[in-house]
Design a protein around this motif. Structure first.
Motif, PDB file in Angstrom:
ATOM      1  N   UNK A  49      26.953  23.992 -35.993  1.00  0.00           N
ATOM      2  CA  UNK A  49      25.695  23.811 -36.715  1.00  0.00           C
ATOM      3  C   UNK A  49      25.937  22.871 -37.890  1.00  0.00           C
ATOM      4  N   UNK A  50      24.937  22.029 -38.159  1.00  0.00           N
ATOM      5  CA  UNK A  50      25.086  21.055 -39.245  1.00  0.00           C
ATOM      6  C   UNK A  50      23.700  20.597 -39.666  1.00  0.00           C
ATOM      7  N   UNK A  90      32.922  31.694 -48.305  1.00  0.00           N
ATOM      8  CA  UNK A  90      33.755  30.821 -49.138  1.00  0.00           C
ATOM      9  C   UNK A  90      33.123  29.450 -49.337  1.00  0.00           C
ATOM     10  N   UNK A 131      34.374  28.285 -39.882  1.00  0.00           N
ATOM     11  CA  UNK A 131      35.224  27.193 -40.370  1.00  0.00           C
ATOM     12  C   UNK A 131      34.376  25.990 -40.754  1.00  0.00           C
ATOM     13  N   UNK A 132      34.778  25.315 -41.814  1.00  0.00           N
ATOM     14  CA  UNK A 132      34.098  24.095 -42.234  1.00  0.00           C
ATOM     15  C   UNK A 132      34.899  22.916 -41.693  1.00  0.00           C
ATOM     16  N   UNK A 133      34.334  22.255 -40.698  1.00  0.00           N
ATOM     17  CA  UNK A 133      35.061  21.152 -40.067  1.00  0.00           C
ATOM     18  C   UNK A 133      34.903  19.902 -40.919  1.00  0.00           C
ATOM     19  N   UNK A 134      36.061  19.319 -41.262  1.00  0.00           N
ATOM     20  CA  UNK A 134      35.965  18.155 -42.151  1.00  0.00           C
ATOM     21  C   UNK A 134      36.456  16.870 -41.511  1.00  0.00           C
ATOM     22  N   UNK A 183      45.243  23.290 -34.110  1.00  0.00           N
ATOM     23  CA  UNK A 183      46.010  24.348 -33.434  1.00  0.00           C
ATOM     24  C   UNK A 183      46.051  25.631 -34.266  1.00  0.00           C
ATOM     25  N   UNK A 184      46.229  25.493 -35.582  1.00  0.00           N
ATOM     26  CA  UNK A 184      46.368  26.706 -36.397  1.00  0.00           C
ATOM     27  C   UNK A 184      45.061  27.493 -36.440  1.00  0.00           C
ATOM     28  N   UNK A 185      43.918  26.781 -36.286  1.00  0.00           N
ATOM     29  CA  UNK A 185      42.630  27.479 -36.235  1.00  0.00           C
ATOM     30  C   UNK A 185      42.509  28.213 -34.899  1.00  0.00           C
ATOM     31  N   UNK A 192      35.188  34.217 -44.543  1.00  0.00           N
ATOM     32  CA  UNK A 192      35.362  32.782 -44.264  1.00  0.00           C
ATOM     33  C   UNK A 192      34.098  32.034 -44.665  1.00  0.00           C
TER      34      UNK A 192
END
Lengths: 161, 137
Positions: free
Chosen positions: B75-76, B33, B104-107, B114-116, B30
């Protein structure tokens, strides 16, 4: 027809006669029927999400999740230990060293001991010591707290700026 | 699926790890990527930090939040630039183990999709299954 319903409502299957499509469907049906109930519940929750989905990225993420539920081997192994060699990147090392020197410089400008900076920033003194020794890449949360305690902007602790 | 033990690099002698770390292959995939090598190494270091803390659920140095049966490290900025990373991990007290489940890359703003959540839940189940199977031998 290769797939036919019997009186018991079980789908009978004739591998010799089955088309590729029927074969694929039979494998999927068998796979789904052998999933544990928690996985079936997850699939049931995902189906409407997939139907509602409007963008390619979400669609891709949902289908990836469905694949992992149906074929758990896709998740791979569980490895014990760190997830990578954190000393491998020269760039990261340079960044850490820059930040270390910067924190020490700004702490000096603010006339604070490590202990005082720790108290002011609500961070462990040991952590500040590690950062100044160039032993760790600080998180954003840490940089925010340090910047606030030192009376500077977070950007000033970022070598990219 | 099985557990494979990698050679764990030692933390600084003055800073022993209080928790063991483990990660799913899929979690590493993940992350790779969308993270560069530098960014990946930075995120891995945050988990070194958590592993050395008394309670990774209540970190003084990381942004960690509880979600369902697991936790989310946020983290960011800095080396990550505009990338908003979420790393999902479980704390298995009985085994003294932190298990990294997904990255995961939160956008967007807002709650975790939900799917995450379902993905992470499924991976946690699989991780526990692998651990149990390994114990049974």
């Amino acid at each position: 027809m290769a797939l036919a319903k019997t009186a018991d409502d079980h789908v009978s299957f004739s591998p010799r006669e089955a088309s590729e499509k029927d074969l694929a469907l039979a494998v999927l049906v068998h796979r789904i029927s052998s999933l544990p109930k928690e996985s079936l519940a997850d699939l049931a929750e995902l189906a409407p999400e997939l139907a509602r989905c409007e963008d390619a990225r979400t669609f891709s993420e949902i289908t990836e999740t469905i694949r992992e539920i149906m074929f758990p081997e896709l998740i791979g192994d569980l490895k014990v230990g760190k997830a990578g060699d954190t000393n491998a990147t020269a760039n990261l090392k340079r960044r850490i060293e820059w930040i270390a020197a910067k924190i020490k410089e700004e702490r000096g400008n603010a006339a604070l001991t490590q202990k005082q900076l720790a108290e002011k920033s609500n961070l462990p003194q040991s952590h500040i010591s590690r950062l100044e020794a160039g032993k760790h890449s600080p998180s954003f949360k840490t940089l925010e707290r340090l910047a606030q305690a030192l009376g500077i902007s977070v950007g000033e602790l970022d070598p990219a700026n | 699926m099985k557990i494979r033990t990698r050679t764990a690099k030692e933390l600084e002698p003055s800073r022993p790890a209080l928790w063991k770390l483990a990660y799913l292959d899929a979690a590493a995939s993940d992350a790779r990527r969308f993270l560069t090598e530098d960014q990946y190494a930075h995120v891995v270091q945050q988990f070194d930090d958590l592993a050395a803390s008394r309670d990774p659920r209540r970190s003084e140095t990381q942004d960690v939040r509880p979600i369902d049966d697991w936790y989310e490290l946020r983290e960011k900025g800095g080396l990550l630039g505009k990338i908003n990373v979420r790393v999902y991990f479980a704390v298995l007290d009985a085994r003294n183990l932190l298990v990294i489940l997904a990255c995961y890359k939160k956008e967007d703003e807002g709650q975790t999709a939900k799917h995450i959540m379902i993905k992470v839940r499924n991976r946690l189940r699989q991780a526990k299954k692998i651990l149990e199977e390994t114990e049974r031998g």
